[in-house]
Scaffold this active site. Structure first.
Site, PDB file in Angstrom:
ATOM      1  N   HIS A 249       0.847  -1.192   0.000  1.00  0.00           N
ATOM      2  CA  HIS A 249       0.000   0.000   0.000  1.00  0.00           C
ATOM      3  C   HIS A 249       0.881   1.240   0.000  1.00  0.00           C
ATOM      4  O   HIS A 249       1.785   1.350   0.825  1.00  0.00           O
ATOM      5  CB  HIS A 249      -0.905   0.014   1.236  1.00  0.00           C
ATOM      6  CG  HIS A 249      -1.868   1.161   1.259  1.00  0.00           C
ATOM      7  ND1 HIS A 249      -2.108   1.911   2.384  1.00  0.00           N
ATOM      8  CD2 HIS A 249      -2.647   1.689   0.286  1.00  0.00           C
ATOM      9  CE1 HIS A 249      -3.007   2.846   2.095  1.00  0.00           C
ATOM     10  NE2 HIS A 249      -3.340   2.735   0.839  1.00  0.00           N
TER      11      HIS A 249
ATOM     12  N   GLU B 269      -8.206   7.543  -5.608  1.00  0.00           N
ATOM     13  CA  GLU B 269      -8.150   9.013  -5.712  1.00  0.00           C
ATOM     14  C   GLU B 269      -7.297   9.487  -6.888  1.00  0.00           C
ATOM     15  O   GLU B 269      -6.679  10.554  -6.850  1.00  0.00           O
ATOM     16  CB  GLU B 269      -7.652   9.656  -4.410  1.00  0.00           C
ATOM     17  CG  GLU B 269      -8.533   9.414  -3.203  1.00  0.00           C
ATOM     18  CD  GLU B 269      -8.126   8.171  -2.415  1.00  0.00           C
ATOM     19  OE1 GLU B 269      -6.941   7.818  -2.429  1.00  0.00           O
ATOM     20  OE2 GLU B 269      -9.018   7.542  -1.800  1.00  0.00           O
TER      21      GLU B 269
ATOM     22  N   GLU C 180     -16.211   1.658   1.015  1.00  0.00           N
ATOM     23  CA  GLU C 180     -15.780   2.187   2.316  1.00  0.00           C
ATOM     24  C   GLU C 180     -16.839   3.109   2.930  1.00  0.00           C
ATOM     25  O   GLU C 180     -16.906   3.258   4.147  1.00  0.00           O
ATOM     26  CB  GLU C 180     -14.438   2.913   2.185  1.00  0.00           C
ATOM     27  CG  GLU C 180     -14.503   4.191   1.369  1.00  0.00           C
ATOM     28  CD  GLU C 180     -13.124   4.750   1.009  1.00  0.00           C
ATOM     29  OE1 GLU C 180     -12.155   3.992   1.015  1.00  0.00           O
ATOM     30  OE2 GLU C 180     -13.050   5.946   0.716  1.00  0.00           O
TER      31      GLU C 180
HETATM   32  C1  NOJ Z   1      -8.840   6.142   1.010  1.00  0.00           C
HETATM   33  C2  NOJ Z   1      -8.932   4.866   0.242  1.00  0.00           C
HETATM   34  O1  NOJ Z   1     -10.018   4.868  -0.616  1.00  0.00           O
HETATM   35  C3  NOJ Z   1      -8.999   3.735   1.250  1.00  0.00           C
HETATM   36  O2  NOJ Z   1      -9.212   2.509   0.589  1.00  0.00           O
HETATM   37  C4  NOJ Z   1      -7.747   3.733   2.065  1.00  0.00           C
HETATM   38  O3  NOJ Z   1      -7.827   2.734   3.036  1.00  0.00           O
HETATM   39  C5  NOJ Z   1      -7.544   5.069   2.756  1.00  0.00           C
HETATM   40  N1  NOJ Z   1      -7.643   6.134   1.818  1.00  0.00           N
HETATM   41  C6  NOJ Z   1      -6.196   5.153   3.444  1.00  0.00           C
HETATM   42  O4  NOJ Z   1      -5.182   5.161   2.490  1.00  0.00           O
HETATM   43 CA    CA Z   2     -11.131   6.840  -1.510  1.00  0.00          CA
END
Ligand code: NOJ
Ligand code: CA
Length: 722
Positions: free
Chosen positions: A433, A504, A528
């Protein structure tokens, strides 16, 4: 005369099968057509089937305009074309200097996707335009497909200035009625919104209801984003978007709610410049997917067809996958954090982490990651994503300050080498990540080190993220600089044989065809948000008509526990779904990188339903859209790329309905065993989301399955060949 010639051309091209003859005919006919066109001052071309008719003209001021008809009905009234730069305005004083036409019919094979073969069949017309004062040249290349239109501007090397400071694009889409619109607000920085279903005249009120996003730059006015969908009073669906966004900013649309028209609105940088260009330059394609059958909008491959072919020669390392991860733990409201410590951080790499006090709520620790690896290994899940493994999260929320993560510095409780070996022994791939907190310029500096660190530790895939306001501070998430950044990251990743799932990032425009290591993107309001108040059931009934036309989405399906506490706050949140619907999302939201998002302990509570997630593939040889209406329902069947099995997913909005699954797509005479995962009769997304049942029946291509979907529900079917 022009029309007659055109008709002749159309019939000749349609009825002739012999290639050399076609080529000669094409050449002769396009030359005749040009003569006819120049006499009339306008020129037309139809799609191969003849359903779409494009007309291009130059008006009395020398302004190029185009219009579009579908099955004899006007879809777009004459709509202007052009680009406005400080140095030259490519808009008026034009005459048509020449027209080249060609018919193309070819098939290509995607590395992964909804189909193993894609037909790219269109009539092309390139209109060469010349203006005297100022002296400039521009070609508008149109491609008319049976399912829509694409066109782009091609700016050759000019006699005049060859460097442009672009301020505006004049492209119009002039509709002719108070049609229905499905869209999200214009924003230079985020597309994580719910869709409005409104009309041209209702748009101002619809946009007023959104309020402001804290970090993002809303445009104000009646500007919306693409991909967006229109439904005319006559029942014609039109998806408006763009293809092959390279070297140019993303396009928003300024809507005139009284004239029912829309105009391109290029995302500017913070200095107000949209693009710095050097000639020769081709813009992205402006795209309209058109049909009177909503299923055709979902099936359309037009955006992919308008992208360049795959640039990666050896694709053997690109592997579609399912993955679980240390992720949902941080969203479910139990106060788990990406950060290792609650202490303030001086700077990553400078702060001595051994002196920081661990907060004890950090799930990206070796022991917990092993738990996920065990879970993945036991259930045939290919990968495990780990978020919060690296230095920098302590200050990540301070968006406006200096933000930095280090992509080769692990937290003290994350044993990167031990986990590398553990995952390898268990046959599981760890997924890296890279949250950049939108510090894209710093990410570029670290990129090679970061990718090398991944390779050294056996990682083949990365999820990137850009939460916050972009650094460099002159830029937006979708301005030209960030579009270039995204391409740079994908190309460097390909050099290291790394697959990417970006969050993003500028919304997708089909570039995953050219760079098939770009497996998925978020670029919309994803799963999310179920822990931030919930996504209404209609949300996943509109995304496939809009956002997904650009490419697959990392939506993160698979939520079995639908009640949770609100992310970062004490109150409750509830997902807008039943459990059975979550299974269907693996079909209706196809992605070659598909998450199994929930906590292992939640899957262990429902092992029989979890079996579907274990079985469902992520790569397909064929897809059949069986039922569809935007914002209402979708039923789709897909054939596994690696077996003779088919899978069906059906979802509905908050109204229950009966999904009608006509199995005539199955090969005749073959027997299949259907395992049907459906909502129980008393299921409801709000009051009874986890009520489902599973039944099996023998079936074949003569059968029609009727499956009751609960309000906010869905169903998934595995059709296993006997
Ligand atoms: C936003 C992302 O969409 C999400 O998947 C991620 O866990 C968080 N940012 C932290 O990076
Ligand atoms: Ca996001």
């Amino acid at each position: 005369m022009g029309a007659l010639l055109y008709l002749f051309y159309n019939i000749a091209a349609k009825t002739t099968k012999r290639k050399p003859f076609i080529m000669t005919m094409k050449y002769i006919l396009s030359t005749i057509m040009l003569a006819g066109a120049m006499q009339l001052g306008a020129t037309t071309i139809t799609s191969p089937s003849g359903d779409l008719l494009l007309n291009v003209d130059v008006d009395s001021q020398g302004h190029p305009v185009y219009s579009l008809d579908f099955k004899g009905k006007r879809i777009l009234e004459p709509s202007k074309l052009g680009i406005k730069a400080d140095e030259t305005v490519f808009a008026d004083g034009f005459t048509i200097a020449g027209i080249d036409t060609v018919t193309v019919d070819r098939t290509w094979e995607p590395v992964w996707g909804e189909y193993s073969k894609v037909r790219d069949h269109f009539r092309e017309m390139a209109v060469r335009l010349k203006a005297g004062n100022p002296d400039c040249e521009m070609t508008v290349r149109f491609r008319v497909f049976d399912d829509g239109l694409g066109f782009r501007y091609e700016l050759p090397v000019q006699n005049g200035p060859n460097y442009l400071t672009v301020r505006d694009e004049l492209t119009e889409f002039n509709f002719n009625g108070d049609h229905k619109l499905f869209c999200i607000p214009g924003d230079y920085d985020t597309d994580e919104y719910l869709f409005s279903e409104t009309t041209f005249s209702g748009l101002p009120d619809a946009l007023d209801s959104y309020g402001r996003h804290t970090e993002a730059q809303r445009t104000g006015g009646t500007t919306i984003q693409t991909p967006m969908l229109i439904k005319t009073g006559d029942g014609v669906y039109v998806n408006v978007h763009e293809a092959a966004l390279v070297g140019y900013p993303a396009m928003l649309l300024d809507v005139d709610t009284e004239d029912y028209s829309m105009k391109a609105h290029l995302v500017p940088d913070r200095l107000g410049v949209s693009a710095y260009l050097q000639m020769p330059f081709n813009t992205p394609w402006r795209t309209l997917i058109v049909s009177d059958d909503a299923r055709d909008i979902l099936a359309s491959q037009l955006v992919l067809n308008l992208n360049e072919p795959n640039k990666i020669e050896d694709t053997s390392w690109i592997k579609p996958m399912k993955f679980c991860g240390v992720w949902w733990e941080m969203f479910t409201g139990n106060q788990k954090t990406w950060a290792y410590s609650d202490d303030h951080l001086a700077k990553p790499g400078v702060t001595d982490y051994s002196k920081l006090k661990p907060n004890g709520r950090h799930p990206a620790n070796t022991e917990n990651v092993k738990r996920y690896i065990d879970f993945a290994s036991a259930n045939g899940i290919d990968g495990v994503l780990v978020e919060g493994w690296n230095e920098g999260w302590e200050d990540w929320a301070s968006y406006r300050k200096n933000r930095q993560f280090l992509f080769d510095k692990t937290y003290p409780d994350f044993d990167v080498e031990g986990l590398r070996d553990y995952a390898r022994d268990k046959g599981v791939k760890l997924i890296m990540h890279h949250e950049t907190a939108a510090n894209a310029s710093d990410y570029e500096k670290q990129l090679d080190r970061a990718f090398q660190f991944m390779k050294d530790n056996n990682y083949d895939a990365v999820k990137t993220g850009y939460v916050g306001a972009i650094i460099p501070r002159s830029e937006h998430h979708t301005s030209q600089w960030m579009v270039d950044h995204a391409k740079h990251v994908i190309e460097r990743a390909a050099d290291y044989e790394i697959m990417v799932d970006s969050h993003e990032a500028p919304r997708p425009t089909g570039l995953c065809r050219t760079y098939p290591n770009w497996l998925a993107q978020e670029s919309a309001r994803g799963g999310e948000f179920e822990s931030m108040g919930g996504n209404p059931p209609s949300h996943t009934c509109i995304l496939p008509f809009t956002r997904l036309k650009g490419g697959p989405m990392d939506y993160t399906p698979g939520l079995f526990e639908t009640k949770m506490s609100y992310y970062g706050e004490g109150k409750d949140s509830q997902a807008g779904t039943t459990l059975a619907r979550q299974l269907a999302l693996y079909l209706t939201m196809p992605s070659p990188m598909q998450m199994v998002c929930d906590l292992p302990e939640n899957y262990e509570r429902f092992p029989d339903a979890f079996q579907f997630i274990k079985d469902v593939p992520v790569d397909w040889s064929d897809s059949k859209y069986l039922e569809a209406e935007p914002n209402r329902f979708i039923t789709v069947a897909r054939k596994d790329k690696h077996s003779e099995d088919w899978y069906v997913g059906a979802i509905t909005d908050d109204q229950g309905r009966v999904a009608v699954v006509d199995l005539s797509f199955l090969p005749k005479g073959e027997k299949f065993e259907a395992t049907i995962y459906e909502d129980a009769l008393d299921a409801h997304w709000k009051d009874n989301p986890q009520a489902y049942r599973i039944r099996k029946e023998d079936t074949d291509s003569a059968k029609i399955l009727r499956i009751q979907l609960a309000p906010g529900g869905g169903a998934a079917v595995r059709l296993r060949k006997r």
